[in-house]
Design a protein around this motif. Structure first.
Motif, short mmCIF file in Angstrom:
data_model
loop_
_atom_site.label_atom_id
_atom_site.label_comp_id
_atom_site.label_asym_id
_atom_site.label_seq_id
_atom_site.Cartn_x
_atom_site.Cartn_y
_atom_site.Cartn_z
N SER A 1 2.85 4.53 -1.09
CA SER A 1 2.80 5.44 -2.23
C SER A 1 4.10 6.23 -2.39
O SER A 1 4.28 6.95 -3.36
CB SER A 1 1.64 6.42 -2.07
OG SER A 1 1.84 7.20 -0.90
N ALA B 1 -0.15 11.43 2.77
CA ALA B 1 -0.09 10.29 3.67
C ALA B 1 -0.15 9.00 2.87
O ALA B 1 -0.54 8.99 1.71
CB ALA B 1 -1.26 10.36 4.64
N GLU B 2 0.27 7.90 3.49
CA GLU B 2 0.21 6.61 2.85
C GLU B 2 -1.22 6.27 2.50
O GLU B 2 -2.14 6.54 3.25
CB GLU B 2 0.73 5.54 3.81
CG GLU B 2 2.21 5.65 4.08
CD GLU B 2 3.00 5.40 2.82
OE1 GLU B 2 3.79 6.28 2.43
OE2 GLU B 2 2.83 4.36 2.20
N ARG B 3 -1.42 5.72 1.32
CA ARG B 3 -2.75 5.26 0.97
C ARG B 3 -2.62 3.88 0.36
O ARG B 3 -1.55 3.48 -0.08
CB ARG B 3 -3.39 6.24 -0.04
CG ARG B 3 -2.60 6.40 -1.30
CD ARG B 3 -3.31 7.30 -2.30
NE ARG B 3 -2.42 7.63 -3.40
CZ ARG B 3 -2.14 6.80 -4.41
NH1 ARG B 3 -2.68 5.60 -4.43
NH2 ARG B 3 -1.35 7.15 -5.39
N ARG B 4 -3.71 3.16 0.34
CA ARG B 4 -3.67 1.82 -0.21
C ARG B 4 -3.56 1.90 -1.72
O ARG B 4 -4.18 2.74 -2.34
CB ARG B 4 -4.93 1.06 0.18
CG ARG B 4 -4.96 0.78 1.66
CD ARG B 4 -5.85 -0.43 1.94
NE ARG B 4 -5.72 -0.80 3.32
CZ ARG B 4 -4.78 -1.64 3.77
NH1 ARG B 4 -3.92 -2.17 2.94
NH2 ARG B 4 -4.70 -1.94 5.03
N GLY C 1 0.78 -1.23 0.00
CA GLY C 1 0.00 0.00 0.00
C GLY C 1 0.81 1.27 0.00
O GLY C 1 0.26 2.36 0.13
#
Lengths: 487, 107
Positions: free
Chosen positions: A301, B103-106, A299
């Motif tokens: 990015s 931010a981190e995302r799937r 997941g």
């Protein structure tokens, strides 16, 4: 001339530890940035040469206590892990340092002497921890390396986010140091001695206490190695540090901590009183890291965060291999350490060279930065466990060793990790070669040639899966020293 | 003999708990200065545990030296964070960073 060679070989471990320290001092007082960088490169190069020579020809019998009495904190101890890992870590550090020159023409060129000094101090710390034989000395070495790494990340930060990364490393380091102290105290009380080599001979009056002590020490190192689930700091720290800082953390610090876990396992697992309990703890940590790191990488990015999670998965495989406590397990662990270094160099230096942060910015990178693209691709293939890559070889060796020991669940975990690698590694390759760059994407490639050596080395190391015989022989020889030295 | 070993076990447990409490503060506190204070508490707890475990004096000295290093470095970071973010509260620092980096995302 031969007398100088003999003298160097006889005192190789001391030279390997002392040379970066001397280089750090010289770089610190250097008035010019280029001179400081040259001192750093010469120090790393010289140490790498001595480390390779020492690994090939060796000095003294395995388990030999070199120089000082083993009761002294600074007594050096030569074993299979130190012989295998010292050339690897010093070469990795040299390649990162060569690439780092590109970053220092930036806003703080006057800080270069301090940056080089901290880098060499970090390297010296991890090398010292590899060769020291006593827990107190190992503790001092590790914490010196970590504190230097924090300072380096803060100093090379190109944005304020790097300071946040340094803060996370500080918190992790502080917690880790407390855990190490508690663990060392338990070991001293249970075994009556902090010397690693004496453990097998000591009468351990409290096996559970000693097991708990070793487990705490390994948890402390696992924090610094970015092992999941203790790796909450790694993604943000790697993502927010400068390219040079991220490469140093991934390819030097985390690798050093992982190797040190293997080294400690080599001593703990040959001590019958604590072997079983310690093996269970190490295996559980390794399996958790393999699975959690793989899932998180799916997941991600940001490229550097992805590399942090993927490297956590790889490091979990190293721990699983070491937990087996067998000749095959240690050999598999060392091959995976090599794969870890290759992947860390390829991903972190590739990202730094291309000036890429977000994975979305990889679109069409093959045209803009072909060498960086090749390095990132090679690392991605290795993470996928594509056949004929070093990543495949390392995982295959672990699967063989695990099945041989009846650990079918460990083999299953590695299969899952490889499948996950196909997804997140394949995503990188697809973007690099099969998508066009979006016009609005602006990346700032950093110093076209400075990272070339690291990128070429990463590609070559990954391709070593085509002709792995020398590496396998080296890993087998080191594993033989690990399992035989404590007999 | 039995009583003294029970007492020392209790003392070690208390010191260890103190150290772990400090570590928890270091991990969870929002203020960076409080994180450093938590580290100080954790280190004191670790030193107390080492003393009860009769660890070598060299280990205690090493712990003090390393602790001094962390606190010094932490102090410097507090100053730099204040300069860069105009705050030493980690939620505000993280929010400011998220403005620069998604931010981190799937996937």
């Amino acid at each position: 001339m031969s007398a100088w060679f003999d003298l160097t070989r006889a005192h190789a471990p001391a030279l390997i530890v002392a040379a970066p320290l001397i280089g750090a001092a010289l770089a610190f007082v250097s008035p010019w940035s280029r001179l400081a960088w040259a001192i750093g490169v010469l120090s790393c190069g010289g140490v790498a040469a001595v480390a390779f020579d020492h690994a090939i020809w060796g000095a003294g019998a395995p388990g030999a206590e070199l120089g000082l009495s083993h009761h002294m904190i600074l007594a050096l101890r030569y074993d299979g892990v130190s012989a295998f890992a010292a050339p690897l870590i010093t070469t990795s550090a040299l390649l990162v340092l060569l690439g780092g020159a590109a970053h220092w023409r930036g806003p703080h060129p006057g800080a270069t002497p301090h940056i080089v000094s901290l880098f060499l101090l970090c390297l010296a710390g991890w090398l010292a921890a590899l060769f020291l034989g006593e827990m107190i000395g190992i503790f001092l070495a590790i914490e010196t390396a970590w504190i230097a790494a924090i300072g380096l990340v803060a100093l090379t930060a190109q944005s304020r986010g790097g300071l946040n990364g340094a803060l996370r490393m500080l918190v992790v380091g502080g917690v880790g140091s407390v855990l190490f102290l508690l663990g060392a105290g338990l070991i001293f009380r249970a075994a009556g001695d902090g010397d690693l080599g004496a453990l097998a001979r000591s009468e351990i009056v409290a096996p559970h206490m000693a097991t708990a002590g070793f487990t705490l020490v390994v948890f402390s190192l696992a924090l610094k190695a970015g092992v999941a689930p203790l790796h909450a700091w790694a993604g943000p720290a790697l993502g927010r540090a400068s390219g040079f800082g991220a490469a140093m953390i991934a390819a030097v610090s985390c690798v050093g901590a992982a190797v040190l876990i293997v080294r400690l396992a080599g001593y703990a697992l040959t001590t019958s009183a604590i072997a079983n309990g310690f093996s269970v703890a190490l295996a559980a940590l390794g399996a958790a890291s393999v699975l959690i790191g793989s899932v998180q990488a799916l997941g991600a990015s940001d490229l550097r965060r992805l590399s942090g999670y993927a490297l956590a998965s790889l490091t979990g495989g190293v721990l699983l291999s070491a937990a087996l406590g067998s000749f095959a397990g240690y050999a598999a662990a060392l091959v995976q350490v090599f794969a870890l270094v290759a992947a860390a160099l390829g991903l972190s230096c590739g990202a730094a060279a291309a000036g890429v942060h977000a994975i979305a910015h990889l679109d069409g990178l093959a045209r803009r930065a072909p060498l960086a693209s090749a390095a990132i691709t090679a690392s991605a293939l290795s993470l996928m466990s594509a056949p004929l890559t070093i990543g495949f070889l390392g995982r295959w060796r672990l699967v063989e060793a695990a099945i041989g020991a009846g650990w079918w669940w460990a083999a299953g975990a590695m299969v899952i990790a490889s499948l996950a690698g196909v997804f997140y590694g394949g995503r990188l390759v697809e973007r690099i070669y099969f998508r066009r760059a979006v016009e609005s994407v602006s990346t700032t490639p950093t110093g076209g040639w400075t990272y070339a050596s690291a990128l070429i080395a990463a590609i070559a190391a990954t391709a070593l899966g085509l002709a792995p015989a020398p590496l396998l022989r080296a890993a087998a020889a080191a594993a033989a020293l690990i399992t035989g030295a404590a007999a | 003999m039995g009583e003294s070993s029970i007492l020392s076990a209790v003392a070690v447990a208390l010191a260890g708990a103190f150290a772990l409490a400090g570590a928890v503060v270091m991990l969870l506190a929002a203020n960076v200065a409080k994180k450093l204070a938590g580290f100080g508490v954790a280190l004191l707890g670790a030193l107390a545990a080492l003393a009860v475990l009769q660890a070598p004096g060299a280990l205690l000295a090493a712990a003090v030296a390393v602790g001094f290093g962390y606190i010094s470095l932490g102090g410097g970071l507090v100053v730099r964070l204040q300069e860069g973010y105009h705050s030493v509260e980690t939620p505000e620092i993280n929010r400011a960073d998220q403005g620069d980096e998604p931010a981190e995302r799937r996937a």
